[in-house]
Design a protein around this motif. Structure first.
Motif, PDB file in Angstrom:
ATOM      1  N   LYS A 122     -67.273 -21.838  -2.133  1.00 16.40           N
ATOM      2  CA  LYS A 122     -66.493 -20.655  -2.491  1.00 16.40           C
ATOM      3  C   LYS A 122     -65.611 -20.891  -3.711  1.00 16.40           C
ATOM      4  O   LYS A 122     -65.158 -19.934  -4.343  1.00 16.40           O
ATOM      5  CB  LYS A 122     -65.655 -20.210  -1.294  1.00 16.40           C
ATOM      6  N   PHE A 239     -67.585  -9.454   2.976  1.00 13.31           N
ATOM      7  CA  PHE A 239     -66.344 -10.232   3.003  1.00 13.31           C
ATOM      8  C   PHE A 239     -65.262  -9.540   3.833  1.00 13.31           C
ATOM      9  O   PHE A 239     -64.451 -10.213   4.476  1.00 13.31           O
ATOM     10  CB  PHE A 239     -65.865 -10.510   1.575  1.00 13.31           C
ATOM     11  N   THR A 242     -66.183 -10.487   7.385  1.00 14.27           N
ATOM     12  CA  THR A 242     -65.834 -11.870   7.732  1.00 14.27           C
ATOM     13  C   THR A 242     -64.314 -12.033   7.843  1.00 14.27           C
ATOM     14  O   THR A 242     -63.827 -12.775   8.699  1.00 14.27           O
ATOM     15  CB  THR A 242     -66.397 -12.869   6.710  1.00 14.27           C
ATOM     16  N   ASP A 273     -62.426 -15.897   1.877  1.00 12.46           N
ATOM     17  CA  ASP A 273     -63.221 -14.713   1.545  1.00 12.46           C
ATOM     18  C   ASP A 273     -62.373 -13.606   0.930  1.00 12.46           C
ATOM     19  O   ASP A 273     -62.914 -12.685   0.314  1.00 12.46           O
ATOM     20  CB  ASP A 273     -63.950 -14.197   2.789  1.00 12.46           C
ATOM     21  N   LEU A 276     -63.050 -14.087  -2.618  1.00 11.21           N
ATOM     22  CA  LEU A 276     -64.381 -13.598  -2.971  1.00 11.21           C
ATOM     23  C   LEU A 276     -64.393 -12.074  -3.052  1.00 11.21           C
ATOM     24  O   LEU A 276     -65.096 -11.490  -3.883  1.00 11.21           O
ATOM     25  CB  LEU A 276     -65.415 -14.091  -1.958  1.00 11.21           C
TER      26      LEU A 276
END
Length: 293
Positions: A122, A239, A242, A273, A276
């Protein structure tokens, strides 16, 4: 406001939250254990394992200062740029762990079956995000002036998203990964009901297919903006889902430290995340800017 304005605000807030949280956790036994494990498994730094506690605290201070510079409403953009440079250095160093630490699943035959290195992957998108955030004008944070570093950041963020989604998506077809995500699915109100109809391995494979298709849609970055934007939307949804595990999965919090807000190892992995998701918004904002130029 211009699209990059909102994306940059979200990026700064997200990175500040993540690394203030990580920095604070490095003063707890959880953070010390994580840093200690990485030092112990490092090909060149294992001799420093006795100093793992001090290293964790030093890293925590670094992360807190970095997050403060990125997130605080400071009057001078040059301070923010220092924070983004610190993040770029940290992310680049973190990525080297793929070559220096045992991050592969021996139970699945080793490389390319990735285990603890999933969290390390990541940092490629985070590295690109650091360059993107730091590329804005020092004194005018919301300037849309294109720079060489800003142009470089876009393929880095793109590659980070594709690699994470594609590689981890492929891992969903392994028994180890299916077993690993089973507790998250079982405690999620979004996914738990599906367990009555879909076996554990099939559920994992289904999620993997969606992640791989998302990665393939992101390839439109090079030839089809509409397909690329679809990929970004699917990635953002992934994302968000998650991140929802932080609210539904008890194992995201360290029970012996009283639970929330003490992150467990799983919580550390999930919280990344948020960065992200910020990369998705940054790339979407840039495609909109290019579209209307």
């Amino acid at each position: 406001m211009p699209p990059t304005t909102n994306a940059l605000l979200f990026t700064r807030a997200s990175l500040a939250i993540i690394f203030l949280w990580f920095g604070a956790m490095n003063f707890t036994p959880v953070g010390e254990a994580i840093v200690g494990d990485w030092i112990a498994g490092h090909a060149f730094l294992s001799a420093l394992e006795p100093q793992a506690s001090s290293a964790a605290k030093a890293l925590g201070i670094y992360q807190i200062v970095m997050a403060g510079l990125i997130g605080a409403p400071l009057p001078l953009g040059s301070f923010r740029r220092i924070g983004f440079v610190m993040l770029g250095i940290f992310s680049a160093c973190a990525l080297t762990a793929l070559a220096t630490n045992p991050v592969w699943l021996e139970a699945e035959g080793g490389f390319p079956a990735i285990g603890s290195g999933q969290g390390v992957l990541k940092y490629l998108a985070i590295f690109g995000l650091a360059i993107w955030g730091g590329s804005f004008d020092n004194s005018r944070i919301f300037s849309n002036r294109t720079s060489q570093s800003r142009a470089l950041s876009l393929p880095l963020m793109w590659a980070g998203l594709v690699i994470v989604l594609g590689w981890i998506g492929l891992m969903k077809f392994t028994a180890s990964e299916a077993a690993g995500i089973a507790p998250l699915i079982a405690t999620s109100p979004i996914f738990a009901w599906m367990q009555a109809f879909i076996p554990e391995q099939a559920m994992s494979a289904l999620i993997g297919v969606i992640e791989i298709l998302t990665a393939l849609a992101l390839l439109g970055y090079w030839f089809n903006p509409r397909l690329f934007r679809l990929g970004l939307a699917l990635a953002a949804i992934t994302f968000v889902l998650t991140l929802s595990f932080l609210f539904s999965y008890p194992g995201a919090w360290q029970a012996d430290l009283g639970g929330f807000p003490a992150l467990s190892r799983s919580g550390h992995f999930l919280l990344k995340d948020l960065a992200l998701l910020a990369a998705c918004f940054a790339l979407l904002a840039e495609t909109r800017v290019r579209r209307y130029r």
